[in-house]
Design an enzyme around this catalytic site. Structure first.
Site, PDB file in Angstrom:
ATOM      1  CB  CYS A 174      10.656  -1.021  -6.177  1.00 16.54           C
ATOM      2  SG  CYS A 174      11.206  -0.665  -4.481  1.00 16.54           S
ATOM      3  CB  CYS A 195      10.029   6.823  -3.638  1.00 20.93           C
ATOM      4  SG  CYS A 195       8.881   5.670  -2.855  1.00 20.93           S
TER       5      CYS A 195
HETATM    6  N1  DGL Z   1      11.958   2.552  -3.062  1.00 26.47           N
HETATM    7  C1  DGL Z   1      10.510   2.580  -2.952  1.00 26.47           C
HETATM    8  C2  DGL Z   1       9.912   2.500  -4.343  1.00 26.47           C
HETATM    9  O1  DGL Z   1      10.594   2.809  -5.285  1.00 26.47           O
HETATM   10  C3  DGL Z   1      10.040   1.576  -1.962  1.00 26.47           C
HETATM   11  C4  DGL Z   1       8.659   1.846  -1.487  1.00 26.47           C
HETATM   12  C5  DGL Z   1       8.301   1.262  -0.162  1.00 26.47           C
HETATM   13  O2  DGL Z   1       8.843   1.718   0.827  1.00 26.47           O
HETATM   14  O3  DGL Z   1       7.445   0.376  -0.129  1.00 26.47           O
HETATM   15  O4  DGL Z   1       8.782   2.153  -4.525  1.00 26.47           O
END
Ligand code: DGL
Length: 258
Positions: free
Chosen positions: A178, A68
């Protein structure tokens, strides 16, 4: 190994790790009950990340991969200070993008928190000094992937205002900052055409994980395929269905109330 994300986006990293480390058992925690993290206060994200990490370590994870970018940019030092296991973090692919661009202009799509965070600014200062960098906050994309929506009019409507201004400015390379966004890659290419390079860091993080495991004598090799277990704070039927779609194989989710 333990891998977590605010939701199911981290599966884009997990699938790379399963290719590179096929005999490792993997525990994936998708914190979908609290997703998205992107608009939440840093203390909340640290709290959830520490709770989920603690759960995975308790379940026997020998290494944690924070799949993440948002959690990475908010709380990696705190997680490393609190836990004894090695912790691998995400790094948006700014360096390879700066090396690859021919127009000298790159875009970085990420959650609002990652876009305004100091880690991205530092990465740009270090690796893309001579490149024109356009960071673009992309609220709403995480929710589409969590809903299992990867193509169609709603996805195009969300992507168009993000990608078109970049293309008009001459950006030829886009970094996906992301872990949810790689699942929208086909929809992005359908809008931009084949000349936009789209780079994510899943494979690089998988290589880094293998390196850390090997360095610490923790690498597991052998012919027996590793197991995958999927835990979630979200609703198991929905999470299981979307995860199966994203991974291209059936997986069952177990609800964990932490
Ligand atoms: N997959 C997360 C990232 O890489 C998403 C973050 C979120 O939930 O806003 O930032």
């Amino acid at each position: 190994m333990g891998v977590f994300d605010s939701g199911l986006g981290g599966l884009s990293v997990l699938r790379e790790m399963r290719c590179l480390l096929p005999s490792e058992d993997m525990l994936y925690f998708g914190d979908s009950g609290y997703c998205p993290y992107g608009g939440r206060p840093p203390e909340f994200i640290l709290g959830r990340s520490a709770t989920v990490t603690g759960y995975l370590v308790e379940r026997g994870a020998k290494i944690i991969v924070v799949a993440c970018n948002t959690a990475t940019s908010v709380c990696i030092p705190e997680l490393r200070a609190r836990f004894d296991v090695p912790i691998v973090a995400m790094v948006p692919a700014v360096k390879p993008a700066a090396a690859a661009t021919r127009s000298g202009k790159i875009g970085v799509l990420a959650t609002p928190l990652t876009v305004t965070g100091e880690s991205l600014a530092a990465l740009i200062r270090e690796h893309a000094r001579d490149t024109e960098v356009h960071p673009v906050p992309a609220p709403g994309l995480v929710e589409l992937v969590e809903a299992g929506l990867l193509s169609g009019p709603q996805v195009e409507d969300a992507l168009r205002p993000l990608l078109c201004p970049l293309l008009e400015r001459g950006v030829d390379t886009v970094v996906l900052g992301c872990t949810h966004y790689p699942f929208l890659r086909n929809a992005m290419t359908a809008l931009s055409g084949p000349n936009l390079a789209i780079i994510d860091s899943g494979a690089a993080v998988a290589r880094r994980t293998r390196h850390v495991l090997a360095e610490q004598g923790l690498l597991h090799t052998g012919d027996v395929p590793g197991r995958l277990e999927l835990f979630t704070s979200g609703e198991i039927t929905h999470v299981g269905a979307v995860a199966s779609r994203l991974l291209g194989e059936p997986v069952t989710a177990t609800h964990i109330a932490v």
